[in-house]
Structure formats: C-alpha cells, structure tokens
Design a protein around this motif. Structure first.
Motif, short mmCIF file in Angstrom:
data_model
loop_
_atom_site.label_atom_id
_atom_site.label_comp_id
_atom_site.label_asym_id
_atom_site.label_seq_id
_atom_site.Cartn_x
_atom_site.Cartn_y
_atom_site.Cartn_z
N GLY A 145 0.83 -1.20 0.00
CA GLY A 145 0.00 0.00 0.00
C GLY A 145 0.86 1.24 0.00
O GLY A 145 2.08 1.17 -0.16
N VAL A 146 0.22 2.39 0.18
CA VAL A 146 0.94 3.66 0.20
C VAL A 146 0.43 4.51 1.37
O VAL A 146 -0.71 4.36 1.82
CB VAL A 146 0.76 4.45 -1.11
CG1 VAL A 146 1.33 3.68 -2.29
CG2 VAL A 146 -0.71 4.80 -1.36
N ALA A 147 1.30 5.39 1.85
CA ALA A 147 0.91 6.45 2.77
C ALA A 147 0.93 7.74 1.97
O ALA A 147 1.89 8.01 1.23
CB ALA A 147 1.89 6.54 3.94
N ARG A 148 -0.12 8.55 2.12
CA ARG A 148 -0.15 9.77 1.32
C ARG A 148 -0.81 10.91 2.09
O ARG A 148 -1.52 10.70 3.08
CB ARG A 148 -0.85 9.56 -0.02
CG ARG A 148 -2.35 9.32 0.04
CD ARG A 148 -2.89 9.19 -1.37
NE ARG A 148 -4.35 9.13 -1.40
CZ ARG A 148 -5.13 10.19 -1.42
NH1 ARG A 148 -4.62 11.41 -1.36
NH2 ARG A 148 -6.44 10.06 -1.46
N SER A 157 -2.34 16.09 7.64
CA SER A 157 -2.91 14.76 7.87
C SER A 157 -2.47 13.76 6.80
O SER A 157 -2.31 14.10 5.63
CB SER A 157 -4.44 14.84 7.90
OG SER A 157 -4.90 15.48 9.05
N VAL A 158 -2.29 12.51 7.23
CA VAL A 158 -1.81 11.42 6.38
C VAL A 158 -2.77 10.25 6.50
O VAL A 158 -3.30 9.98 7.58
CB VAL A 158 -0.40 10.98 6.83
CG1 VAL A 158 0.06 9.72 6.10
CG2 VAL A 158 0.61 12.10 6.63
N SER A 159 -3.00 9.55 5.38
CA SER A 159 -3.79 8.32 5.38
C SER A 159 -3.01 7.21 4.70
O SER A 159 -2.10 7.47 3.90
CB SER A 159 -5.12 8.52 4.65
OG SER A 159 -5.94 9.44 5.32
N LEU A 160 -3.37 5.97 5.00
CA LEU A 160 -2.79 4.80 4.34
C LEU A 160 -3.84 4.15 3.47
O LEU A 160 -4.98 3.93 3.92
CB LEU A 160 -2.27 3.79 5.36
CG LEU A 160 -0.92 4.08 6.02
CD1 LEU A 160 -1.02 5.27 6.97
CD2 LEU A 160 -0.40 2.85 6.76
#
Length: 258
Positions: A145-148, A157-160
């Motif tokens: 997956g990615v963190a963005r 703020s960051v989501s995965l």
C-alpha cells in the motif's frame, strides 16, 4: 505480497482512541501512537500477536494531535523504527508552536475546556517527511500500500491506502455517539475538531473512488465505503468552525494550523 492483518489497539476503552497495527509476514507498521504513556498497551497487543517492539518496521503518525502523536518519540526509541509524517504538522511535532483547533460542535467546545487536547508531548522530528501531494510506497516495510497526504483534518494529515481495500485515515472521519463510544459505531460523524470540512469531503470521496472498502479511524469505526461516501456528501458546503488554542475566539478560515 500476502494480505496484512489490521489490529485495533484501544488506547481508551470502547474505541474512544485507537491506534492500529498492520501485521505482515515481514514485520509490522504502527499507525499512530496514542496519548503519552501508551507504549505498555501497544506492547500487550504486540505480545498477544507474537510480536515485540522490534517487529515494528515503520511508525506512521496521521497528524499532530496529542492522542495520535503523544507516544511517538518513545516508541521510536523502543522499536528503532523510523517515523513517517507530513511537513504540514512539523511545527507541532517539534513542539515549536501550540496547535489551534477548529471545533465542529458542542462536544469539541466541551473537550477544549478540559485542556486535554492541549497537553504537550515529547518533541520529535519525523524521519520520513511527506510533502504536499506526495506519497510513500510501504512495500519496503512489509505492507502492500501507500501512505499519502490527505489534508483537511489538519494541514499535515496522512492516510494509508492498502491494496486490500483498507484505508487508515486517522481523524478524517469518526463514528459513534460523541467519540467512538458504545452506540451507532457504524454511523459516521465529524471528529470534535476539523480544519476544513470541504477538503475532508474531497479526500474521503477520493479514497472511496480509489477503491477503498473499509475505513479504520482514530475514534470509533471501522466504517464501510457507502457510509463514508454518505458522510463526504454531507460535508460539502459546510464552513469551518471556530478556532481554539492561542486565540480562542477567532474564526477558523482555512486549514492552516491544527
């Protein structure tokens, strides 16, 4: 790469404050670290799943509020894992500025009066610093997956986004009565504080359109994509609340700050 397991770590009971552990065959990714002093609770969950701090390969902090970043510095010491976060919240991670908060309703105003959200925590500088619009491939840490960057709750703020269709979104969304709670945990709500609801709506809709099916969050959850989509639509056209913190009565015009 095999499918990872997502384990919720309840820092406070009933899903009031959550961290999450993503367990893969090659190690673990810890998403958020809870309030200061949460490392013992995280250690118990690791042990339950046959892991230890040394199995943590990456720590992702979704934003700089104390209930998400409060134990980050200590957990980096214990695990040796790098911390990933976004530059938009860097001043707050390094404790060079006090955060400000845009309340979303009466519960946010009540919560501000307790002073809990303003408590300091051990300062740290993230090892991996996302910039606006950027992302990091998580495959090197055993997660497909990615963190963005997903601003709106805070500027940084960051989501995965995982290949499994799971998204870990911090406080872009919450669920239940008040904050997490016992009732209506399948019903999406706004968290107590939110810088820019329109930006949050865009980010949540983008995650749904990108194929995310289950959403894990810091307060309550998880939620299915249809409920997240409904919530995103409900946010459109809303204006930010009032900003609290250094200047407790000024308006909160945009998403810059807490």
């Amino acid at each position: 790469m095999s499918t990872s397991q997502i384990v919720r770590i309840s820092v406070l009971p009933f899903g009031l404050i959550n961290c999450h552990l993503i367990i893969g065959e090659q190690g673990c990714v810890l998403v958020d670290t809870g309030l200061p002093g949460s490392e013992a609770k995280i250690a118990r969950v690791l042990k339950k799943h046959g892991r230890s701090f040394k199995d943590i390969k990456l720590i992702v902090i979704t934003h700089a509020h104390v209930d998400h970043a409060g134990s980050a510095a200590r957990l980096r010491e214990l695990s040796g894992a790098p911390i990933l976060a976004h530059a938009g919240d860097l001043d707050y991670y390094e404790q060079r500025k006090q955060m400000t908060f845009c309340e979303t309703g009466w519960f946010g105003r009540l919560f501000m009066r307790t002073g809990l959200i303003l408590q300091p925590y051990q300062a740290f500088t993230p090892d991996i610093l996302l910039q606006d619009g950027s992302s990091v491939d998580l495959s090197a840490y055993g997660v497909n997956g990615v963190a963005r960057h997903t601003p709106g709750h805070t500027a940084g703020s960051v989501s995965l986004q995982l290949a499994s269709g799971d998204a870990l979104v911090g406080d872009l969304i919450a669920s239940g009565i008040l904050l997490g709670g016992l009732l209506r945990t399948e019903h999406a709500i706004r968290p107590p504080f939110e810088d820019d609801p329109q930006t949050v709506a865009v980010e949540l809709q983008g995650l749904v359109d990108g194929g995310m099916q289950r959403f894990y969050m810091g307060h309550g959850g998880p939620l299915i994509a249809a409920e997240v989509r409904r919530h995103a639509v409900s946010l459109r056209g809303l204006k930010p609340g009032r900003r609290y913190g250094l200047r407790p009565t000024c308006a909160c015009p945009d998403a810059h700050g807490g």
